[in-house]
Design a protein around this motif. Sequence first.
Motif, mmCIF file in Angstrom:
data_model
loop_
_atom_site.group_PDB
_atom_site.id
_atom_site.type_symbol
_atom_site.label_atom_id
_atom_site.label_comp_id
_atom_site.label_asym_id
_atom_site.label_seq_id
_atom_site.Cartn_x
_atom_site.Cartn_y
_atom_site.Cartn_z
ATOM 1 N N ARG A 99 0.837 -1.200 0.000
ATOM 2 C CA ARG A 99 0.000 0.000 0.000
ATOM 3 C C ARG A 99 0.879 1.259 0.000
ATOM 4 O O ARG A 99 0.638 2.187 -0.767
ATOM 5 N N TYR A 100 1.906 1.273 0.835
ATOM 6 C CA TYR A 100 2.811 2.423 0.882
ATOM 7 C C TYR A 100 3.495 2.610 -0.473
ATOM 8 O O TYR A 100 3.588 3.722 -0.987
ATOM 9 N N ALA A 101 3.975 1.525 -1.069
ATOM 10 C CA ALA A 101 4.674 1.599 -2.358
ATOM 11 C C ALA A 101 3.755 2.116 -3.457
ATOM 12 O O ALA A 101 4.175 2.911 -4.299
ATOM 13 N N ARG A 102 2.518 1.685 -3.463
ATOM 14 C CA ARG A 102 1.569 2.159 -4.476
ATOM 15 C C ARG A 102 1.263 3.647 -4.304
ATOM 16 O O ARG A 102 1.079 4.361 -5.273
ATOM 17 N N GLU A 103 1.219 4.107 -3.068
ATOM 18 C CA GLU A 103 0.884 5.508 -2.800
ATOM 19 C C GLU A 103 2.069 6.451 -2.987
ATOM 20 O O GLU A 103 1.888 7.594 -3.388
ATOM 21 N N HIS A 104 3.266 5.988 -2.677
ATOM 22 C CA HIS A 104 4.430 6.872 -2.651
ATOM 23 C C HIS A 104 5.514 6.520 -3.670
ATOM 24 O O HIS A 104 6.485 7.266 -3.801
ATOM 25 N N GLY A 105 5.366 5.390 -4.343
ATOM 26 C CA GLY A 105 6.417 4.918 -5.230
ATOM 27 C C GLY A 105 7.466 4.145 -4.432
ATOM 28 O O GLY A 105 7.425 4.106 -3.205
ATOM 29 N N HIS A 106 8.392 3.516 -5.147
ATOM 30 C CA HIS A 106 9.419 2.707 -4.485
ATOM 31 C C HIS A 106 10.578 2.475 -5.442
ATOM 32 O O HIS A 106 10.516 2.823 -6.629
ATOM 33 N N SER A 107 11.621 1.869 -4.938
ATOM 34 C CA SER A 107 12.770 1.501 -5.776
ATOM 35 C C SER A 107 13.141 0.044 -5.532
ATOM 36 O O SER A 107 14.298 -0.351 -5.689
ATOM 37 N N SER A 108 12.171 -0.759 -5.163
ATOM 38 C CA SER A 108 12.399 -2.154 -4.813
ATOM 39 C C SER A 108 12.302 -3.065 -6.033
ATOM 40 O O SER A 108 11.292 -3.076 -6.736
ATOM 41 N N VAL A 109 13.351 -3.845 -6.260
ATOM 42 C CA VAL A 109 13.324 -4.838 -7.334
ATOM 43 C C VAL A 109 12.244 -5.874 -7.043
ATOM 44 O O VAL A 109 11.494 -6.283 -7.936
ATOM 45 N N TYR A 110 12.144 -6.287 -5.808
ATOM 46 C CA TYR A 110 11.167 -7.290 -5.423
ATOM 47 C C TYR A 110 9.742 -6.817 -5.696
ATOM 48 O O TYR A 110 8.947 -7.529 -6.318
ATOM 49 N N LEU A 111 9.399 -5.605 -5.242
ATOM 50 C CA LEU A 111 8.053 -5.084 -5.478
ATOM 51 C C LEU A 111 7.793 -4.878 -6.966
ATOM 52 O O LEU A 111 6.682 -5.122 -7.447
ATOM 53 N N HIS A 112 8.804 -4.444 -7.693
ATOM 54 C CA HIS A 112 8.669 -4.265 -9.139
ATOM 55 C C HIS A 112 8.361 -5.598 -9.821
ATOM 56 O O HIS A 112 7.510 -5.670 -10.714
ATOM 57 N N ARG A 113 9.037 -6.658 -9.396
ATOM 58 C CA ARG A 113 8.772 -7.996 -9.963
ATOM 59 C C ARG A 113 7.348 -8.464 -9.667
ATOM 60 O O ARG A 113 6.793 -9.263 -10.423
ATOM 61 N N GLY A 137 4.893 -6.541 -9.847
ATOM 62 C CA GLY A 137 4.026 -5.724 -10.683
ATOM 63 C C GLY A 137 3.566 -4.434 -10.033
ATOM 64 O O GLY A 137 2.662 -3.770 -10.545
ATOM 65 N N ILE A 138 4.180 -4.068 -8.927
ATOM 66 C CA ILE A 138 3.820 -2.808 -8.260
ATOM 67 C C ILE A 138 4.600 -1.690 -8.930
ATOM 68 O O ILE A 138 5.831 -1.738 -8.999
ATOM 69 N N PRO A 139 3.906 -0.690 -9.467
ATOM 70 C CA PRO A 139 4.578 0.377 -10.216
ATOM 71 C C PRO A 139 5.625 1.111 -9.375
ATOM 72 O O PRO A 139 5.447 1.302 -8.174
ATOM 73 N N LEU A 140 6.706 1.515 -10.046
ATOM 74 C CA LEU A 140 7.767 2.264 -9.366
ATOM 75 C C LEU A 140 7.303 3.651 -8.953
ATOM 76 O O LEU A 140 7.715 4.173 -7.920
ATOM 77 N N GLN A 141 6.442 4.247 -9.757
ATOM 78 C CA GLN A 141 5.911 5.584 -9.477
ATOM 79 C C GLN A 141 4.539 5.454 -8.828
ATOM 80 O O GLN A 141 3.835 4.470 -9.061
ATOM 81 N N PRO A 142 4.148 6.457 -8.025
ATOM 82 C CA PRO A 142 2.813 6.396 -7.398
ATOM 83 C C PRO A 142 1.721 6.231 -8.458
ATOM 84 O O PRO A 142 1.828 6.766 -9.563
ATOM 85 N N GLU A 143 0.692 5.497 -8.107
ATOM 86 C CA GLU A 143 -0.418 5.297 -9.037
ATOM 87 C C GLU A 143 -1.243 6.575 -9.130
ATOM 88 O O GLU A 143 -1.278 7.365 -8.203
#
Length: 102
Positions: free
Chosen positions: A75-89, A91-97
Amino acid sequence: MSEQIHDEQIAPKLLEVGKLCEQHGLPLVAQVEYAPGDFGMTMFLPEHSNLAMLLMNSAAMCKSNVDALFIAIERYAREHGHSSVYLHRLGIPLQPEKGEAA
């Protein structure tokens, strides 16, 4: 016995530390497990708290529920973006939705 020690001796000291942190704008997350599965928690998270403090708070709030922790991280990654390879794999977008606060 452990709960009584927590309530009478530890919690008041953590409250004192929490108030001191709040006065100075310092993030704090402290959790005590006074019996298996029973927790006391003191926290202060000002707006400028970094991700490490937010993750500690999420982990503390989720107790032993790993799924709840992963959901909070997602939820935090979707709202704020992230730089995690794991979350990216996953399918969670790198940039906020769209429509979410950055």
